[in-house]
Write a protein that holds these residues in place. Structure first.
Motif, PDB file in Angstrom:
ATOM      1  N   UNK A 135       0.788  -1.227   0.000  1.00 43.33           N
ATOM      2  CA  UNK A 135       0.000   0.000   0.000  1.00 43.33           C
ATOM      3  C   UNK A 135       0.824   1.283   0.000  1.00 43.33           C
ATOM      4  N   UNK A 136       2.104   1.231   0.415  1.00 43.29           N
ATOM      5  CA  UNK A 136       2.959   2.434   0.347  1.00 43.29           C
ATOM      6  C   UNK A 136       4.432   2.064   0.379  1.00 43.29           C
ATOM      7  N   UNK A 137       5.293   3.072   0.259  1.00 40.62           N
ATOM      8  CA  UNK A 137       6.723   2.792   0.090  1.00 40.62           C
ATOM      9  C   UNK A 137       7.489   2.564   1.396  1.00 40.62           C
ATOM     10  N   UNK A 138       6.780   2.511   2.526  1.00 40.99           N
ATOM     11  CA  UNK A 138       7.449   2.283   3.811  1.00 40.99           C
ATOM     12  C   UNK A 138       8.065   0.898   3.936  1.00 40.99           C
ATOM     13  N   UNK A 139       7.698  -0.027   3.050  1.00 42.07           N
ATOM     14  CA  UNK A 139       8.200  -1.407   3.158  1.00 42.07           C
ATOM     15  C   UNK A 139       9.718  -1.488   2.987  1.00 42.07           C
ATOM     16  N   UNK A 140      10.299  -0.494   2.297  1.00 43.71           N
ATOM     17  CA  UNK A 140      11.744  -0.548   2.053  1.00 43.71           C
ATOM     18  C   UNK A 140      12.464   0.718   2.481  1.00 43.71           C
TER      19      UNK A 140
END
Ligand SMILES: [Zn+2]
Length: 364
Positions: A135-140
């Motif tokens: 759902x957003x770029x916080x995963x990396x």
């Protein structure tokens, strides 16, 4: 406690150096969860492992990670968290103090990964990101968002040591998460414009490499919008890699600048005005359409790309009122006064905000 956190979390280095912390291993594709043991082995991890997950992410991925690690003869425990408030982060830190893990695994969507990211950074441990949603770029990214303050608060904490993303698991999640992820990537078109503006007008540091990487991710999602459709694994992987590249862009920049500009300020403002509104990436996508208009760039092309993806492009589709959109746009500039964007430059009043939202067909 709040102040203590603000002071102690983060990478603080003398400004004469440009520090980049990047993931060491990134594994994406179908069935990559089964690769957990080899990653653990390659990274030389032997000590106890603490898994941070939510109830659902535990069922779809966390339990598998736990079993695979246990089969290696490594002590492993799981801690379930519900939200990313300072209270959740502190409860994980208490568990870290008792259990003394060598590494944390964050298994889930942004919230669980953020809690793992922040608590591990604060305790001087590495963490491994196992996203179950896109759902957003916080995963990396090296940034973590924490709730529980009067304004949204995000801090540079640390980049994941490894990212293990299994498209088979991600595709089980509601498609709306993927659409939100697309909105967050497309938002980089205006985020980079804001970064350049801050550089030109306020002499802020601007990194061409990080900016290009963020823009490339947005361009790839735009060009491949027709492939990012439900059930299309290739398209899902493309978005996954775009989100990871955005995280890497932030690691290279040492801030969220390449990925978060005025469109993110709009989304944060909307969160304050309407709690439980639309998803982060959905709001950023709509925000980006209005900011593209303010920059005099091709906002219609951006809007049409969002439509092709099935993402919201109007207040009604976001589930908010016209009035809430206008108020959020007006409030956005004051959310992070230190982040110079087109909104600070133009200083729009209520009527101007209404005009922008109307001209971009977001409100009636
Ligand atoms: Zn974002």
């Amino acid at each position: 406690m709040t102040l203590y956190y603000r002071i102690t979390v983060g990478l603080y280095l003398p400004s004469k150096y440009h520090y980049m912390q990047l993931p060491r291993e990134v594994i994406v594709g179908k069935g990559t969860l089964n690769r957990v043991p080899e990653v653990v082995k390659r990274l030389g991890l032997k000590g106890p492992v603490l898994i941070i997950a939510g109830q659902k992410s535990c069922e779809i991925a966390g339990n598998t990670v736990r079993d695979l690690i246990a089969q290696m003869g490594i002590t492993v425990d799981t801690l379930l968290v519900q939200a990313a408030t300072i209270r959740d982060v502190l409860s994980v830190e208490d568990r870290i103090a008792d259990f003394k893990p060598q590494v944390l695994f964050g298994v889930g969507g942004g919230t669980k990964i953020d809690v793992a990211k922040l608590s591990s950074a604060h305790q001087g441990l590495p963490f491994i990101s196992v996203p179950t949603t896109l759902s957003h770029d916080g995963i990396a990214s090296p940034l973590a968002s924490v709730k529980g303050f009067d304004k949204p608060y995000s801090a540079i904490s640390q980049a994941p040591l490894a990212i293990i993303a299994d498209t088979q698991i991600i595709m089980q999640e509601p498609w709306r998460f993927v659409i939100s992820g697309c909105g967050d990537v497309l938002a980089k078109f205006t985020a980079v414009k804001d970064w350049r503006l801050a550089h030109t007008e306020h002499n802020e540091y601007y990194g061409e490499y990080a900016a290009s990487l963020a823009l490339m991710s947005a361009t790839l999602v735009e060009e491949n919008a027709d492939r990012i459709q439900q059930g299309n694994e290739e398209g899902t992987q493309l978005l996954l890699e775009a989100l990871i590249s955005c995280g890497v862009a932030m690691s290279i920049a040492g801030s969220s600048r390449p990925c978060s500009g005025s469109e993110h300020l709009f989304s944060h403002a909307l969160d304050l005005i309407k709690t439980n509104g639309a998803m982060h990436g959905e709001q950023c996508g709509v925000g980006s359409v209005m900011m593209a208009y303010l920059y005099g760039s091709n906002w219609k092309r951006l809007r049409d790309t969002l439509r092709r993806l099935g993402a919201p492009t109007t207040a009604v589709e976001l589930g908010v009122s016209d009035e809430e959109v206008i108020r959020a746009l007006e409030l956005a500039a004051s959310i992070r006064p230190e982040r110079y964007t087109i909104l600070q430059k133009l200083n729009l009043d209520y009527d101007a905000c209404r005009k922008v939202a109307k001209l971009t067909e977001i409100i009636n």
